[in-house]
Scaffold this motif. Structure first.
Motif, short mmCIF file in Angstrom:
data_model
loop_
_atom_site.label_atom_id
_atom_site.label_comp_id
_atom_site.label_asym_id
_atom_site.label_seq_id
_atom_site.Cartn_x
_atom_site.Cartn_y
_atom_site.Cartn_z
N VAL A 90 42.68 38.42 45.62
CA VAL A 90 42.02 37.76 44.49
C VAL A 90 41.52 38.80 43.50
O VAL A 90 41.63 38.62 42.28
N ALA A 91 40.98 39.90 44.01
CA ALA A 91 40.51 40.96 43.13
C ALA A 91 41.66 41.53 42.31
O ALA A 91 41.50 41.84 41.11
N THR A 92 42.84 41.65 42.92
CA THR A 92 44.01 42.14 42.19
C THR A 92 44.37 41.19 41.06
O THR A 92 44.72 41.63 39.95
N HIS A 93 44.30 39.89 41.34
CA HIS A 93 44.57 38.91 40.28
C HIS A 93 43.66 39.16 39.08
O HIS A 93 44.11 39.23 37.94
N VAL A 94 42.36 39.28 39.34
CA VAL A 94 41.39 39.43 38.24
C VAL A 94 41.60 40.74 37.50
O VAL A 94 41.56 40.81 36.27
N ARG A 95 41.87 41.78 38.27
CA ARG A 95 41.94 43.13 37.68
C ARG A 95 43.25 43.39 36.96
O ARG A 95 43.27 44.05 35.91
N GLU A 96 44.38 42.88 37.50
CA GLU A 96 45.68 43.31 37.02
C GLU A 96 46.49 42.23 36.33
O GLU A 96 47.50 42.53 35.68
N GLU A 97 46.09 40.95 36.49
CA GLU A 97 46.80 39.89 35.80
C GLU A 97 45.97 39.47 34.58
O GLU A 97 45.07 40.18 34.18
N HIS A 98 46.29 38.35 33.96
CA HIS A 98 45.75 38.11 32.62
C HIS A 98 45.15 36.72 32.45
O HIS A 98 45.33 36.09 31.41
N SER A 99 44.43 36.25 33.47
CA SER A 99 43.68 35.01 33.27
C SER A 99 42.70 35.21 32.12
O SER A 99 42.12 36.29 31.96
N THR A 100 42.53 34.17 31.32
CA THR A 100 41.74 34.31 30.10
C THR A 100 40.59 33.30 30.10
O THR A 100 40.38 32.56 31.05
N PHE A 101 39.83 33.31 29.03
CA PHE A 101 38.72 32.36 28.88
C PHE A 101 39.26 31.01 28.38
O PHE A 101 40.24 30.95 27.62
N ALA A 102 38.57 29.94 28.76
CA ALA A 102 39.00 28.60 28.38
C ALA A 102 39.03 28.43 26.86
O ALA A 102 39.95 27.81 26.32
#
Length: 227
Positions: A183-195
């Motif tokens: 999950v930390a990798t998702h937050v750190r390395e992928e690109h989820s954004t603000f609503a």
């Protein structure tokens, strides 16, 4: 069409979920995805015998294959050969579904689709390329066609990110098969954004927002392509 040298490569593998066969085999369980849930969503989106649709980031094909039993035609699109292999196996002998190895920036925008769905895939693109992807999806839809997006979307301000992320990591490690490191990798390395960013990207791409719902850090958007 050959793209310029600055164009984003959306076919590169991002995350174990896309590339590793063992991860693919357990993907639906870890996501909590079920056939019943997929069917409820398709019914809510009005899929019927006249619907031509595409599922971008189709994964193991759970939604796309269920749609094949309801819609006129389905395009199941993913960048991962392993995911597409699983989707083909799930589809069996269905003849109204085609499989395409492509991403948001490389799929063919035909202009004749009534519905595009995408779940937990758009976050693999940085925000600028999300915007480009959204315009391509608009171009793939006929006027009035609908777009459904569900993804990890932070429904908070920047100041709340530390506690929001830690709360999400706790939830994922308790309720799913994901580890803290994943999950930390998702937050750190992928690109989820603000609503608020994603909502603006959708409307600026030529869509009218029909609905917007949030459940923790998950959000879904339903929008209509403006003629």
């Amino acid at each position: 069409m050959t793209q310029p040298d600055w164009w984003y490569d959306d076919l590169k593998q991002v995350g174990l979920d896309f590339a590793d066969e063992a991860q693919v085999a357990t993907y639906d369980d870890r996501q909590g995805a079920t056939v019943a849930e997929a069917r409820r969503l398709l019914m809510r989106l009005g899929v019927g015998p006249s619907t031509a649709m595409a599922d971008i980031g189709c994964g193991t094909g759970l939604l796309a294959c269920e749609a094949a039993g309801m819609a006129r035609s389905v395009r199941a699109i993913d960048i991962s050969p392993a995911m597409l292999e699983a989707a083909r196996a799930r589809a069996g002998t269905a003849r109204n579904i085609v499989f395409e190895q492509a991403g948001f920036l490389t799929f063919a925008a035909s202009g004749d689709l009534g519905l595009i769905t995408s779940q937990f895939a758009l976050h693999h693109l940085p925000d600028m390329w999300k915007a480009v992807a959204l315009t391509r999806m608009r171009d793939a839809l006929k006027p009035g066609g609908r777009l459904y997006i569900r993804d990890v979307v932070f429904n908070c301000g920047p100041d709340a990110i530390p506690r929001t992320v830690e709360s999400w990591i706790g939830h994922m490690t308790r309720e799913s098969g994901y580890s803290r490191a994943e999950v930390a990798t998702h937050v750190r390395e992928e690109h989820s954004t603000f609503a608020w960013i994603l909502a603006r990207l959708i409307t600026d791409a030529g869509f009218r927002l029909i609905s917007r719902e949030h459940d923790g850090v998950y959000a879904e958007f339903v929008a209509e392509a403006v003629a």
